[in-house]
Scaffold this motif. Structure first.
Motif, PDB file in Angstrom:
ATOM      1  N   VAL A   1       0.861  -1.173   0.000  1.00 25.41           N
ATOM      2  CA  VAL A   1       0.000   0.000   0.000  1.00 25.41           C
ATOM      3  C   VAL A   1       0.902   1.228   0.000  1.00 25.41           C
ATOM      4  O   VAL A   1       2.090   1.134   0.328  1.00 25.41           O
ATOM      5  CB  VAL A   1      -0.957   0.006   1.205  1.00 25.41           C
ATOM      6  N   THR A   2       0.345   2.382  -0.357  1.00 20.40           N
ATOM      7  CA  THR A   2       1.170   3.582  -0.472  1.00 20.40           C
ATOM      8  C   THR A   2       0.596   4.721   0.351  1.00 20.40           C
ATOM      9  O   THR A   2      -0.581   4.735   0.710  1.00 20.40           O
ATOM     10  CB  THR A   2       1.295   4.036  -1.935  1.00 20.40           C
ATOM     11  N   THR A   3       1.459   5.672   0.648  1.00 21.99           N
ATOM     12  CA  THR A   3       1.042   6.895   1.329  1.00 21.99           C
ATOM     13  C   THR A   3       1.890   8.053   0.838  1.00 21.99           C
ATOM     14  O   THR A   3       3.070   7.879   0.503  1.00 21.99           O
ATOM     15  CB  THR A   3       1.182   6.767   2.851  1.00 21.99           C
ATOM     16  N   GLY A   4       1.289   9.226   0.821  1.00 21.86           N
ATOM     17  CA  GLY A   4       2.030  10.448   0.517  1.00 21.86           C
ATOM     18  C   GLY A   4       1.909  11.465   1.627  1.00 21.86           C
ATOM     19  O   GLY A   4       2.264  12.632   1.448  1.00 21.86           O
TER      20      GLY A   4
ATOM     21  N   GLY B   1     -11.589   4.940   6.592  1.00 28.34           N
ATOM     22  CA  GLY B   1     -10.783   4.691   7.791  1.00 28.34           C
ATOM     23  C   GLY B   1      -9.342   5.103   7.601  1.00 28.34           C
ATOM     24  O   GLY B   1      -8.881   5.384   6.482  1.00 28.34           O
ATOM     25  N   LEU B   2      -8.603   5.128   8.706  1.00 31.20           N
ATOM     26  CA  LEU B   2      -7.235   5.657   8.707  1.00 31.20           C
ATOM     27  C   LEU B   2      -6.335   4.802   9.585  1.00 31.20           C
ATOM     28  O   LEU B   2      -6.717   4.419  10.696  1.00 31.20           O
ATOM     29  CB  LEU B   2      -7.237   7.100   9.229  1.00 31.20           C
TER      30      LEU B   2
ATOM     31  N   VAL C   1      -2.032   6.332   6.443  1.00 29.89           N
ATOM     32  CA  VAL C   1      -2.341   5.380   5.379  1.00 29.89           C
ATOM     33  C   VAL C   1      -3.854   5.238   5.266  1.00 29.89           C
ATOM     34  O   VAL C   1      -4.539   4.991   6.268  1.00 29.89           O
ATOM     35  CB  VAL C   1      -1.705   3.999   5.666  1.00 29.89           C
ATOM     36  N   ASP C   2      -4.379   5.379   4.056  1.00 24.89           N
ATOM     37  CA  ASP C   2      -5.801   5.182   3.799  1.00 24.89           C
ATOM     38  C   ASP C   2      -6.146   3.714   4.032  1.00 24.89           C
ATOM     39  O   ASP C   2      -5.611   2.825   3.350  1.00 24.89           O
ATOM     40  CB  ASP C   2      -6.101   5.578   2.349  1.00 24.89           C
ATOM     41  N   TRP C   3      -7.044   3.442   5.004  1.00 24.31           N
ATOM     42  CA  TRP C   3      -7.369   2.051   5.312  1.00 24.31           C
ATOM     43  C   TRP C   3      -7.990   1.354   4.103  1.00 24.31           C
ATOM     44  O   TRP C   3      -7.846   0.137   3.942  1.00 24.31           O
ATOM     45  CB  TRP C   3      -8.311   1.958   6.508  1.00 24.31           C
TER      46      TRP C   3
END
Length: 432
Positions: free
Chosen positions: A24-27, A383-384, A409-411
């Motif tokens: 999964v990714t996050t910015g 969710g988070l 991160v977007d759940w």
């Protein structure tokens, strides 16, 4: 009251093929914290997510920075407040070291119903309490300390023992009904878990009473009649840190760093603790090397008896609430930069692992604490998940300094990757 449990029988775990984790990714990540004099000795450790009851975009993230105190961020990871780790309000109080944090919802403090951040203070072996302004991210000062003076030590008989630092470590809030609120606390360098009743006082401060202890195993039976003791430095036991409570079932999930993930009935002592999953090198015989201050295997070729999901240290843990009694337990596998997910139902079946990669920011490595919510929070409509990242790297980070931070991160990404269900309705979360 102190209770002790031993692991009743050895269950062989054989480390088989380890599947690749989903990605999964996050910015979105918080500003860097530096653990040095210039940075205020701020070392990120554990987050908690406070969800605004009406305007989710005003929710906040509260994190511990050890000797650097607390930080409060909005949902865009902007810093809203920095609180120093001040001396505990007691005659022998010293500057604090804030290790872990969780949220107690709906306490009556000073004649008002309010939510409270509950923080473990290692240097004073006690809990610290901070009311949360109901304006959330719109508040000028989201947190205000309300710790009652002269609170008892959680694990130590006196200040001299506190200074040895086998003290309050991980913390989770347990609210079994609308009247009672407890903190569950682990102990650094030991296998002890404590519960303490949180008791708001008429003067607007918050205290705790009725401290009880449970001893978890420090040695483990293996197949063939052998016994395994995890290797630690002299005088230190195989400690637990991360704790989270499933409020619907009164079950505590606790990570024992070099051992694995426990499921423990609450109140403590009302049922047998069960080791759900074991770290990969469970059962490997190590010895402590005084010169390197590291544990090294006696036989480098000895296979571990643990499962494929966790590589020591097992660290942060939290619960995502689904419909009914369904949900997920998320655990940080710090040793290989992954996160493992288990069902809250039945025997807590393992559902998969994932890794967090950066999109314009660095990947998440060496995660310690984590927090998750099934609630809609701002733009996080499914969710988070918030997780610690160490070391923090990147072009704007000084590589010569110890750097940490936290990633959002977007759940929904996690659910899509692992085939999990998303349940954002407020009724699914028993804390609201």
């Amino acid at each position: 009251m102190r209770r002790t449990f031993a692991l009743a029988a050895a269950v062989p775990f054989v480390l088989a093929f380890v599947p690749q984790p989903d990605i999964v990714t996050t910015g979105n990540e918080t500003p860097v914290l530096y653990d040095d004099d210039e940075g205020g000795n701020a070392s990120g450790d554990d987050p908690a997510i406070w969800v605004h009851p009406e305007r989710s975009g005003r929710s906040i993230v509260i994190v511990t920075a050890k000797e650097g105190g607390l930080r409060v961020y909005d949902l865009d990871s902007r810093e809203l407040q920095s609180l120093p780790a001040t001396p505990a309000p007691r005659a022998d109080g010293v500057d604090g070291r804030y290790n872990n944090v969780d949220i107690a919802y709906g306490l009556r403090v000073g004649g008002r119903t309010t939510d409270v951040a509950v923080v473990s203070d290692r240097y004073n072996d006690q809990l610290r309490f901070f009311t949360i302004d109901p304006a959330g991210s719109r508040a000028a000062t989201p947190l205000r300390e309300v710790t009652a003076p002269e609170q008892e030590f959680l694990f130590s008989p006196d200040r001299e023992t506190v200074d040895e630092e086998q003290t309050a470590y991980g913390v989770a809030v347990w609210q079994p009904n609308s009247r009672d609120t407890y903190a569950v606390v682990t102990r650094e360098g030991a296998t002890t878990i404590a519960t303490a009743r949180i008791t708001p006082k008429s003067d607007g401060t918050v205290a705790y009473t009725d401290v009880e202890h449970l001893e978890l195993p420090g040695s483990f039976p293996l197949p063939g009649g052998r016994t395994w003791v995890p290797c630690e430095e002299p005088g230190v036991g195989p400690q637990l840190e991360g704790v989270a409570v499933d409020q619907r079932s009164d079950v505590l999930y606790a990570t024992q760093e070099d051992v694995g993930l426990w499921r423990i009935p609450l109140p403590l002592g009302t049922g047998e603790p069960r080791l759900i999953d074991k770290v990969a090198d469970f059962g490997v015989h190590d010895v402590y090397d005084e010169e390197t201050e590291e544990c090294v295997p006696v036989d480098p070729d000895q296979p571990g008896l643990g499962g494929p999901n966790l590589v020591a240290d097992a660290e942060g843990v939290d619960v995502y609430y689904g419909r009914g009694r369904t949900g997920y337990v998320i655990v940080s596998s710090q040793g290989d930069d992954r996160f493992a997910v288990y069902s809250t139902m039945g025997h807590n079946r393992a559902l998969g692992t994932f890794r967090v990669e950066g999109d314009g920011v660095d990947d998440v490595n060496g995660s310690d604490g984590l927090a998750v919510t099934n609630r809609v929070v701002g733009d996080y409509r499914e969710g988070l998940l918030v997780t610690h990242d160490e070391p923090e790297t990147g072009p704007d980070v000084d590589p010569e300094r110890d750097a940490t931070n936290f990633s959002y991160v977007d759940w929904g990404q996690v659910a899509d990757a692992l085939g999990l269900k998303i349940s954002t309705h407020p009724d699914n979360d028993p804390r609201f």
